[in-house]
Write an enzyme that holds these catalytic residues in place. Structure first.
Site, PDB file in Angstrom:
ATOM      1  CE  LYS A  76     -13.068   1.463  -9.832  1.00 16.82           C
ATOM      2  NZ  LYS A  76     -11.816   0.533  -9.555  1.00 16.82           N
ATOM      3  CG  ASP A 120      -2.169   0.708   0.871  1.00 19.68           C
ATOM      4  OD1 ASP A 120      -2.059   2.039   0.730  1.00 19.68           O
ATOM      5  OD2 ASP A 120      -3.343   0.201   1.272  1.00 19.68           O
ATOM      6  CB  ILE A 121       0.667   4.799  -0.838  1.00 17.26           C
ATOM      7  CG1 ILE A 121      -0.697   5.194  -1.109  1.00 17.26           C
ATOM      8  CG2 ILE A 121       1.278   4.706  -2.288  1.00 17.26           C
ATOM      9  CD1 ILE A 121      -1.367   6.374  -1.596  1.00 17.26           C
ATOM     10  CE1 TYR A 129     -14.158   4.375  -7.749  1.00 16.40           C
ATOM     11  CE2 TYR A 129     -16.756   3.948  -7.909  1.00 16.40           C
ATOM     12  CZ  TYR A 129     -15.574   3.532  -7.460  1.00 16.40           C
ATOM     13  OH  TYR A 129     -15.241   2.484  -6.956  1.00 16.40           O
TER      14      TYR A 129
END
Ligand code: SER
Length: 317
Positions: free
Chosen positions: A147, A34-35, A143
């Site tokens: 997607k 993860d970041i 979003y």
């Protein structure tokens, strides 16, 4: 033996998926990344590393060094947050997917990729009830646009380069372990926390907003089942509809009141109402059931009992 990379392991889906994958494949074969720093159970349960999927060189280096054969790419900016920073959200959601698809195309050891799509790919011109797999798709959110574009790219990489990328159009996901952030369906998680903490909840959607929802254990099962399915059975290479249950905030509140009789809810719709108003009420997932055996095992009542019990436990500790 497969080595699995999970990107976004500290998030709502990732934190639960990693635990499940480690049970199946063995802890040392599941590389959580993860970041941001992951919760303790992820850190202690197997390998974890900070990894930025936007950095394609770091990504390819990681994949080659750890002989990764399956990638779950779960990092994304959700619907509500994406509306606040449209260009940034577009860049993060698209560039990260393109980095993954390119790596999967280039590195022979990478056999399979999972990437989540969403009910957000549908829009105001889509039939709302029992939304079909194949239908009008004119999303009006950043979003949703990202997607839908992502789905087309997945399909393209499958057809053009034979990249085995698999995807689900998740409905709202309800879970108690890690809270979601910045989504439109987040109310369905917040409501349980607030019911326990304060006995009331101010909902950012109106009472009759029906959206499809799925309890996390069903979503995790669906994800792994799709990834384990025989490739020759899969007929959709963009993203599969998964339905779950269609619920409104009022119905959720009524269910919570069976456990907490004094629970009250008020409604103060914000900008996310406009997003929800363009999404399906329910989704037809027949093709998922036929192709790879999707099953929903939790209904609203069973899920609510577990959510309240687990969140109570969590808050106590
Ligand atoms: N749960 C997501 C959101 O609300 C939809 O995929 O943004």
């Amino acid at each position: 033996m497969d080595n699995i990379l999970v990107i976004g392991a500290a998030g709502q889906i990732g934190s639960e998926l990693v635990a499940e994958l480690r049970k199946i494949y063995g802890s040392s074969h599941v590389f959580a990344t993860d970041i941001k720093q992951a919760p303790p159970d992820i850190l202690e349960g197997g390998p974890f590393q900070i990894l930025d999927v936007m950095d394609d060189k770091q990504l390819i280096h990681f994949i080659i060094r750890h002989k990764i054969s399956q990638i779950y790419h779960l990092a994304a900016v959700l619907s509500g947050n994406a509306e606040k920073l449209p260009t940034q959200a577009w860049r993060i959601n698209m560039d990260s997917l393109m980095n993954i698809l390119e790596v999967a195309k280039m590195v022979e050891e990478v056999k399979k990729v999972f990437w989540p799509s969403s009910i957000a790919v549908f829009g105001p011109t889509t039939p709302r009830q029992n939304t079909p797999q194949l239908t009008v798709m004119e999303p009006v959110t950043v979003y949703g646009i990202s997607k839908l574009a992502g789905e087309r790219w997945c399909d393209y990489y499958f057809n053009k380069f034979g990249v085995d990328v698999r995807s689900l159009r998740y409905p709202g996901l309800i879970s108690y372990k890690t809270e979601p952030g910045g989504g439109t369906t987040d109310y369905a998680v917040e409501i349980y926390y607030e019911a326990i903490r304060n006995g009331n909840y101010e909902c950012f959607l109106n009472e009759s907003t029906a959206l499809p929802m799925l309890f996390m254990p069903d979503a995790i099962d669906a994800t792994i089942n799709l990834m384990e399915a025989d490739r020759s059975n899969l007929t959709i290479h963009s993203s599969y509809n998964v339905g779950g249950m269609s619920v409104t905030p009022a119905e959720l509140a009524r269910e919570i009141r069976k456990h907490i009789p004094g629970f009250t809810i008020s409604y103060n719709p914000d900008f996310r109402q406009a997003i929800a108003d363009t999404w399906p009420h329910s989704v037809d997932d027949t093709i998922s059931r036929v192709d790879w055996g999707f099953e929903q095992t939790y209904d609203l009542s069973k899920m609510t009992g577990i959510m309240l019990k687990e969140i109570r436990e969590k808050i106590k500790n």
